[in-house]
Design a protein around this motif. Structure first.
Motif, short mmCIF file in Angstrom:
data_model
loop_
_atom_site.label_atom_id
_atom_site.label_comp_id
_atom_site.label_asym_id
_atom_site.label_seq_id
_atom_site.Cartn_x
_atom_site.Cartn_y
_atom_site.Cartn_z
N ARG A 36 21.65 37.06 -32.48
CA ARG A 36 22.31 36.65 -31.24
C ARG A 36 22.65 37.82 -30.32
O ARG A 36 23.74 37.90 -29.75
CB ARG A 36 23.58 35.85 -31.56
N LEU A 37 21.70 38.72 -30.17
CA LEU A 37 21.86 39.86 -29.28
C LEU A 37 20.66 39.97 -28.35
O LEU A 37 19.56 39.54 -28.70
CB LEU A 37 22.01 41.16 -30.08
N PRO A 38 20.81 40.55 -27.17
CA PRO A 38 19.67 40.74 -26.27
C PRO A 38 18.69 41.77 -26.81
O PRO A 38 19.02 42.54 -27.73
CB PRO A 38 20.32 41.22 -24.97
N GLU A 39 17.51 41.79 -26.26
CA GLU A 39 16.54 42.80 -26.64
C GLU A 39 17.07 44.19 -26.26
O GLU A 39 17.66 44.36 -25.20
CB GLU A 39 15.21 42.55 -25.92
N PRO A 40 16.86 45.17 -27.12
CA PRO A 40 17.40 46.51 -26.83
C PRO A 40 16.56 47.28 -25.82
O PRO A 40 15.37 47.05 -25.68
CB PRO A 40 17.35 47.19 -28.19
N THR A 41 17.21 48.20 -25.14
CA THR A 41 16.52 49.16 -24.28
C THR A 41 16.21 50.40 -25.11
O THR A 41 16.75 50.57 -26.22
CB THR A 41 17.41 49.56 -23.10
N PRO A 42 15.38 51.30 -24.61
CA PRO A 42 15.18 52.57 -25.33
C PRO A 42 16.49 53.31 -25.59
O PRO A 42 16.66 53.90 -26.67
CB PRO A 42 14.26 53.35 -24.38
N ARG A 80 11.88 49.40 -36.49
CA ARG A 80 10.62 48.72 -36.79
C ARG A 80 10.53 47.39 -36.04
O ARG A 80 9.48 47.04 -35.51
CB ARG A 80 10.51 48.46 -38.30
N LYS A 81 11.63 46.69 -35.98
CA LYS A 81 11.66 45.38 -35.34
C LYS A 81 11.43 45.48 -33.84
O LYS A 81 10.82 44.58 -33.23
CB LYS A 81 13.02 44.72 -35.62
N HIS A 82 11.87 46.58 -33.24
CA HIS A 82 11.83 46.69 -31.78
C HIS A 82 11.04 47.89 -31.29
O HIS A 82 11.24 48.36 -30.17
CB HIS A 82 13.26 46.78 -31.24
N VAL A 83 10.10 48.39 -32.10
CA VAL A 83 9.39 49.61 -31.73
C VAL A 83 8.63 49.46 -30.42
O VAL A 83 8.48 50.43 -29.66
CB VAL A 83 8.45 50.05 -32.88
N LEU A 116 4.21 53.82 -32.54
CA LEU A 116 4.36 54.48 -31.25
C LEU A 116 3.05 55.13 -30.81
O LEU A 116 2.66 55.03 -29.64
CB LEU A 116 5.46 55.54 -31.32
N VAL A 117 2.38 55.79 -31.73
CA VAL A 117 1.11 56.43 -31.40
C VAL A 117 0.05 55.39 -31.07
O VAL A 117 -0.76 55.56 -30.15
CB VAL A 117 0.65 57.36 -32.53
N ARG A 118 0.05 54.30 -31.79
CA ARG A 118 -0.91 53.23 -31.51
C ARG A 118 -0.67 52.65 -30.10
O ARG A 118 -1.61 52.36 -29.37
CB ARG A 118 -0.79 52.13 -32.56
N GLY A 129 9.30 52.86 -26.20
CA GLY A 129 8.67 53.70 -25.19
C GLY A 129 8.19 55.01 -25.77
O GLY A 129 8.64 55.46 -26.84
N SER A 130 7.29 55.66 -25.06
CA SER A 130 6.70 56.91 -25.54
C SER A 130 7.73 58.02 -25.66
O SER A 130 7.57 58.95 -26.45
CB SER A 130 5.56 57.35 -24.62
N GLY A 131 8.82 57.93 -24.88
CA GLY A 131 9.84 58.97 -24.93
C GLY A 131 10.70 58.94 -26.18
O GLY A 131 11.56 59.82 -26.35
N PHE A 132 10.46 57.97 -27.06
CA PHE A 132 11.26 57.87 -28.27
C PHE A 132 10.81 58.84 -29.36
O PHE A 132 11.56 59.08 -30.31
CB PHE A 132 11.22 56.44 -28.81
#
Length: 229
Positions: A56-62, A89-92, A127-129, A96-99
């Motif tokens: 019950r939470l919104p999608e996360p930002t980077p 893993r759930k929200h990879v 992330l690389v994929r 974003g590439s900056g992670f």
């Protein structure tokens, strides 16, 4: 800290405290060579805590992902680190590439195989994929003095299958064939064994070409399910 990260951390603080098992925690710490503290949650209990915390939470930002992961890593109990990896893993796809620098910090801070491997194969690898230009960073990691970055580079394509960049896989393994550390040698064997599911002939050819430099551990792991090895 972002609002979402604060909410997640508060839920974890509450739920992990409720599930603490000091006797199990001592056994878990001993299994991990007393490198980390544990709250003492068995895997099913930890998965239940995750479901409760993530719900019950919104999608996360980077920024949410970064702040939550780093906050969890600052906690002494290893379960916080496991939950952070699960959330990443759930929200990879939202990281974003900056992670990647954040992933590097997680890999090299409080490192051991139990967090490094899922970060390598399911966070860095994804992330690389998703952002192929990041592969150049993995080239640098593959030659780093930090063994955990080397292990990450070798393992990051573990689940790529036919999409594996074989020049990188074999190149990393060849460059580190004589690495003295167990975890790097094991990673070489594991990565090669996994790719052998896609192209066993290529793995056998690589092992034959580098057998005089590869450790016995790497060779055994790489050829475990191959004939004529």
């Amino acid at each position: 800290m972002t609002d979402l990260a604060s909410t997640l951390l508060a839920r974890l603080d509450n739920d992990l405290a409720a599930e603490r098992d000091p006797q199990r925690a001592a056994a878990m710490a001993a299994y991990m060579r007393d490198q980390f503290e544990f709250a003492g949650l068995a895997a099913p209990a930890l998965r239940a805590v995750e479901r409760s915390a993530f719900g019950r939470l919104p999608e996360p930002t980077p920024a949410d992902l970064r702040e939550f992961a780093l906050a969890c890593w600052a906690r002494p109990e290893r379960e916080f680190h496991y939950v952070a990896v699960s959330y990443l893993r759930k929200h990879v796809k939202r990281a974003g590439s900056g992670f990647l620098p954040v992933a590097r910090e997680l890999i090299t801070t409080k490192p051991w195989w139990d967090t490094v491997d899922p970060l390598a194969t399911r966070v860095v690898g994804d992330l690389v994929r998703l952002h192929p230009l990041l592969a150049g960073v993995l080239d640098a990691w593959s030659a780093d003095d930090d063994k955990w970055l080397v292990r990450t580079a070798i393992l990051h394509q573990l689940h790529y299958g036919p999409a594996t960049d074989t020049a990188r896989l074999f190149g990393y393994c060849a460059a580190q064939a004589e690495h003295p550390d167990f975890f790097v040698r094991k990673a070489i064997g594991w990565a090669l064994r996994q790719y052998a599911r896609t192209d066993p002939g290529a793995v056998l050819a690589f092992v034959d070409a580098h057998r005089d430099r590869l450790s016995g551990l790497s060779v055994r792991e790489a050829t475990k399910h191959l004939s004529a090895a």
